[in-house]
Design a protein around this motif. Sequence first.
Motif, PDB file in Angstrom:
ATOM      1  N   SER A  82       0.279  -1.362  -0.239  1.00 15.45           N
ATOM      2  CA  SER A  82       0.079   0.177   0.083  1.00 15.45           C
ATOM      3  C   SER A  82       0.622   1.511   0.222  1.00 15.45           C
ATOM      4  CB  SER A  82      -1.120  -0.379   0.996  1.00 15.45           C
ATOM      5  OG  SER A  82       0.072   0.021   2.394  1.00 15.45           O
ATOM      6  N   THR A  83       2.013   1.322   0.701  1.00 16.78           N
ATOM      7  CA  THR A  83       2.673   2.078   0.416  1.00 16.78           C
ATOM      8  C   THR A  83       3.751   2.621  -0.595  1.00 16.78           C
ATOM      9  OG1 THR A  83       3.428   2.068   3.115  1.00 16.78           O
ATOM     10  CG2 THR A  83       5.153   3.442   1.962  1.00 16.78           C
ATOM     11  N   MET A  84       3.686   1.417  -1.569  1.00 16.60           N
ATOM     12  CA  MET A  84       4.389   1.251  -2.850  1.00 16.60           C
ATOM     13  C   MET A  84       3.529   1.567  -3.457  1.00 16.60           C
ATOM     14  SD  MET A  84       7.486   0.662  -4.425  1.00 16.60           S
ATOM     15  CE  MET A  84       7.596   2.051  -4.919  1.00 16.60           C
ATOM     16  N   GLU A  85       2.193   1.779  -4.195  1.00 16.15           N
ATOM     17  CA  GLU A  85       0.959   2.547  -4.635  1.00 16.15           C
ATOM     18  C   GLU A  85       0.934   3.856  -4.410  1.00 16.15           C
ATOM     19  OE1 GLU A  85      -2.950   1.107  -5.811  1.00 16.15           O
ATOM     20  OE2 GLU A  85      -2.420   0.085  -4.519  1.00 16.15           O
ATOM     21  N   ILE A  86       1.170   4.602  -3.141  1.00 15.59           N
ATOM     22  CA  ILE A  86       1.235   5.726  -2.340  1.00 15.59           C
ATOM     23  C   ILE A  86       2.027   6.723  -3.429  1.00 15.59           C
ATOM     24  CG2 ILE A  86       0.990   7.932  -1.138  1.00 15.59           C
ATOM     25  CD1 ILE A  86      -0.151   5.943   0.733  1.00 15.59           C
ATOM     26  N   LEU A  87       3.684   5.581  -3.183  1.00 13.28           N
ATOM     27  CA  LEU A  87       5.309   6.389  -3.418  1.00 13.28           C
ATOM     28  C   LEU A  87       4.710   6.073  -5.377  1.00 13.28           C
ATOM     29  CD1 LEU A  87       7.515   4.470  -1.015  1.00 13.28           C
ATOM     30  CD2 LEU A  87       6.377   7.133  -0.951  1.00 13.28           C
ATOM     31  N   LEU A  88       4.642   4.840  -5.302  1.00 14.15           N
ATOM     32  CA  LEU A  88       4.365   5.312  -7.293  1.00 14.15           C
ATOM     33  C   LEU A  88       3.496   6.234  -7.859  1.00 14.15           C
ATOM     34  CD1 LEU A  88       4.648   1.829  -8.691  1.00 14.15           C
ATOM     35  CD2 LEU A  88       6.344   3.874  -8.932  1.00 14.15           C
ATOM     36  N   VAL A 103       1.445   7.989   7.885  1.00 11.50           N
ATOM     37  CA  VAL A 103       2.127   8.278   7.366  1.00 11.50           C
ATOM     38  C   VAL A 103       4.104   7.722   8.579  1.00 11.50           C
ATOM     39  CG1 VAL A 103       2.421  10.198   9.444  1.00 11.50           C
ATOM     40  CG2 VAL A 103       3.592  10.978   8.274  1.00 11.50           C
ATOM     41  N   GLN A 104       3.742   7.119   9.851  1.00 16.39           N
ATOM     42  CA  GLN A 104       4.927   6.750  10.130  1.00 16.39           C
ATOM     43  C   GLN A 104       5.099   5.262   9.003  1.00 16.39           C
ATOM     44  OE1 GLN A 104       2.890   5.023  13.923  1.00 16.39           O
ATOM     45  NE2 GLN A 104       4.401   6.784  14.758  1.00 16.39           N
ATOM     46  N   GLU A 105       4.376   5.287   8.443  1.00 16.06           N
ATOM     47  CA  GLU A 105       4.838   4.024   7.077  1.00 16.06           C
ATOM     48  C   GLU A 105       5.669   4.860   5.923  1.00 16.06           C
ATOM     49  OE1 GLU A 105       2.182   1.395   5.906  1.00 16.06           O
ATOM     50  OE2 GLU A 105       2.310  -0.318   8.078  1.00 16.06           O
ATOM     51  N   LEU A 106       4.927   5.633   6.119  1.00 15.60           N
ATOM     52  CA  LEU A 106       5.081   6.898   4.426  1.00 15.60           C
ATOM     53  C   LEU A 106       6.672   7.329   4.818  1.00 15.60           C
ATOM     54  CD1 LEU A 106       3.897   6.749   1.676  1.00 15.60           C
ATOM     55  CD2 LEU A 106       2.409   9.263   2.789  1.00 15.60           C
ATOM     56  N   LEU A 107       7.100   8.328   6.012  1.00 11.48           N
ATOM     57  CA  LEU A 107       7.830   8.345   5.712  1.00 11.48           C
ATOM     58  C   LEU A 107       9.679   7.756   5.695  1.00 11.48           C
ATOM     59  CD1 LEU A 107       9.119  11.182   6.421  1.00 11.48           C
ATOM     60  CD2 LEU A 107       9.364  10.725   9.120  1.00 11.48           C
ATOM     61  N   PRO A 108       9.400   6.597   6.229  1.00 10.71           N
ATOM     62  CA  PRO A 108      10.548   5.793   6.205  1.00 10.71           C
ATOM     63  C   PRO A 108      10.866   5.524   4.975  1.00 10.71           C
ATOM     64  CG  PRO A 108       9.174   5.533   8.626  1.00 10.71           C
ATOM     65  CD  PRO A 108       8.468   6.202   7.521  1.00 10.71           C
ATOM     66  N   ALA A 109       9.820   4.852   3.980  1.00 10.44           N
ATOM     67  CA  ALA A 109       9.723   4.199   2.743  1.00 10.44           C
ATOM     68  C   ALA A 109      10.380   5.283   1.980  1.00 10.44           C
ATOM     69  CB  ALA A 109       8.530   3.811   2.615  1.00 10.44           C
ATOM     70  N   ALA A 110       9.588   6.567   1.981  1.00  7.72           N
ATOM     71  CA  ALA A 110      10.452   8.051   1.113  1.00  7.72           C
ATOM     72  C   ALA A 110      11.855   8.076   1.370  1.00  7.72           C
ATOM     73  CB  ALA A 110       9.859   9.018   1.764  1.00  7.72           C
ATOM     74  N   CYS A 111      12.106   7.735   2.694  1.00  2.74           N
ATOM     75  CA  CYS A 111      13.711   8.018   2.849  1.00  2.74           C
ATOM     76  C   CYS A 111      14.253   6.891   1.837  1.00  2.74           C
ATOM     77  CB  CYS A 111      13.774   8.329   4.673  1.00  2.74           C
ATOM     78  SG  CYS A 111      12.671   9.002   5.393  1.00  2.74           S
ATOM     79  N   LEU A 112      13.422   5.844   2.594  1.00  4.46           N
ATOM     80  CA  LEU A 112      14.663   3.941   1.845  1.00  4.46           C
ATOM     81  C   LEU A 112      14.936   4.651   0.290  1.00  4.46           C
ATOM     82  CD1 LEU A 112      15.202   1.658   2.066  1.00  4.46           C
ATOM     83  CD2 LEU A 112      13.212   1.317   1.517  1.00  4.46           C
ATOM     84  N   GLY A 117      10.666  14.735  -1.449  1.00  3.79           N
ATOM     85  CA  GLY A 117       8.871  15.062  -2.491  1.00  3.79           C
ATOM     86  C   GLY A 117       7.992  14.525  -1.292  1.00  3.79           C
ATOM     87  N   VAL A 118       8.508  13.231  -0.992  1.00  3.46           N
ATOM     88  CA  VAL A 118       7.500  12.819  -0.355  1.00  3.46           C
ATOM     89  C   VAL A 118       8.118  12.677   1.474  1.00  3.46           C
ATOM     90  CG1 VAL A 118       6.445  10.269   0.598  1.00  3.46           C
ATOM     91  CG2 VAL A 118       7.071  11.165  -1.865  1.00  3.46           C
ATOM     92  N   LYS A 119       9.704  12.691   1.912  1.00  2.00           N
ATOM     93  CA  LYS A 119      10.087  13.353   2.905  1.00  2.00           C
ATOM     94  C   LYS A 119       9.433  14.373   3.243  1.00  2.00           C
ATOM     95  CE  LYS A 119      14.496  13.216   5.477  1.00  2.00           C
ATOM     96  NZ  LYS A 119      15.855  13.070   5.028  1.00  2.00           N
ATOM     97  N   GLN A 120       9.296  15.333   1.979  1.00  2.00           N
ATOM     98  CA  GLN A 120       9.518  16.786   2.691  1.00  2.00           C
ATOM     99  C   GLN A 120       7.459  16.990   3.195  1.00  2.00           C
ATOM    100  OE1 GLN A 120      10.904  19.325   3.218  1.00  2.00           O
ATOM    101  NE2 GLN A 120       9.635  20.264   4.365  1.00  2.00           N
ATOM    102  N   ALA A 121       6.684  16.137   2.669  1.00  2.00           N
ATOM    103  CA  ALA A 121       5.615  16.682   2.762  1.00  2.00           C
ATOM    104  C   ALA A 121       4.820  15.247   3.892  1.00  2.00           C
ATOM    105  CB  ALA A 121       4.583  15.415   1.135  1.00  2.00           C
ATOM    106  N   CYS A 122       5.869  14.119   4.188  1.00  2.00           N
ATOM    107  CA  CYS A 122       5.592  13.982   6.028  1.00  2.00           C
ATOM    108  C   CYS A 122       6.078  14.667   6.920  1.00  2.00           C
ATOM    109  CB  CYS A 122       6.845  12.716   5.829  1.00  2.00           C
ATOM    110  SG  CYS A 122       5.380  11.492   4.363  1.00  2.00           S
ATOM    111  N   CYS A 123       7.048  15.247   6.835  1.00  2.00           N
ATOM    112  CA  CYS A 123       7.599  15.978   7.382  1.00  2.00           C
ATOM    113  C   CYS A 123       6.695  17.225   7.606  1.00  2.00           C
ATOM    114  CB  CYS A 123       8.949  16.877   7.402  1.00  2.00           C
ATOM    115  SG  CYS A 123      10.091  15.866   7.511  1.00  2.00           S
TER     116      CYS A 123
END
Length: 258
Positions: A82-88, A103-112, A117-123
């Motif tokens: 589900s996180t991969m789908e959001i990132l794509l 957000v707690q799954e999305l931020l680490p995945a964006a860092c990985l 842009g996703v990291k900034q949005a999460c922050c």
Amino acid sequence: MGGIMAPKDIMTNTHAKSILNSMNSLRKSNTLCDVTLRVEQKDFPAHRIVLAACSDYFCAMFTSELSEKGKPYVDIQGLTASTMEILLDFVYTETVHVTVENVQELLPAACLLQLKGVKQACCEFLESQLDPSNCLGIRDFAETHNCVDLMQAAEVFSQKHFPEVVQHEEFILLSQGEVEKLIKCDEIQVDSEEPVFEAVINWVKHAKKEREESLPNLLQYVRMPLLTPRYITDVIDAEVSSIDGKYCSTYMFISFDL
């Protein structure tokens, strides 16, 4: 048309967005896709060039001599489907849907995957959610993922709202070192030193047996000259004695020495 017209570069401001929309349509219909990302047994067709252009992670994967360079399928570990789908979706639309739930799954995945842009949005989202009940946890989360601006914002928030912050579970569960760091900070905003003393006592009482030995160390950071004599005699003596009498004499030495 009379006269000589000089050539002019004209920017339409629609080309980039149109290309992204077209590529996203191609992705969703699995057209011209040249790689499939596999996450939790789910396949995500994509275009190498789009992934590489948006992410240093994928750029390194597809342009270096890594084993994934020519593979039609690439397994991605460390995130959910589900996180991969959001990132794509972000990669192809420049839009990311951030929620309290993801957000707690999305931020680490964006860092990985190095999607800045996703990291900034999460922050930015987490900063907008700062509250006395969660600011200490958000600060630690930000530090773990090297989000410096968010970490500083959470730090300032915890100092500004100190009396409310120490009423919540996140404070009670801090280590001794983290409590020390917070209460000795000159930037904490309090009307008096009473909330600082009460925060120490409540933290110790939460796990009295394990924490009572920390009392003298923590109490040395309570600014005694800012407390009234009545508060010292009526409240402090009784509270410290109720935890353990042997620490009372230690604290009274500290208090009168100040």
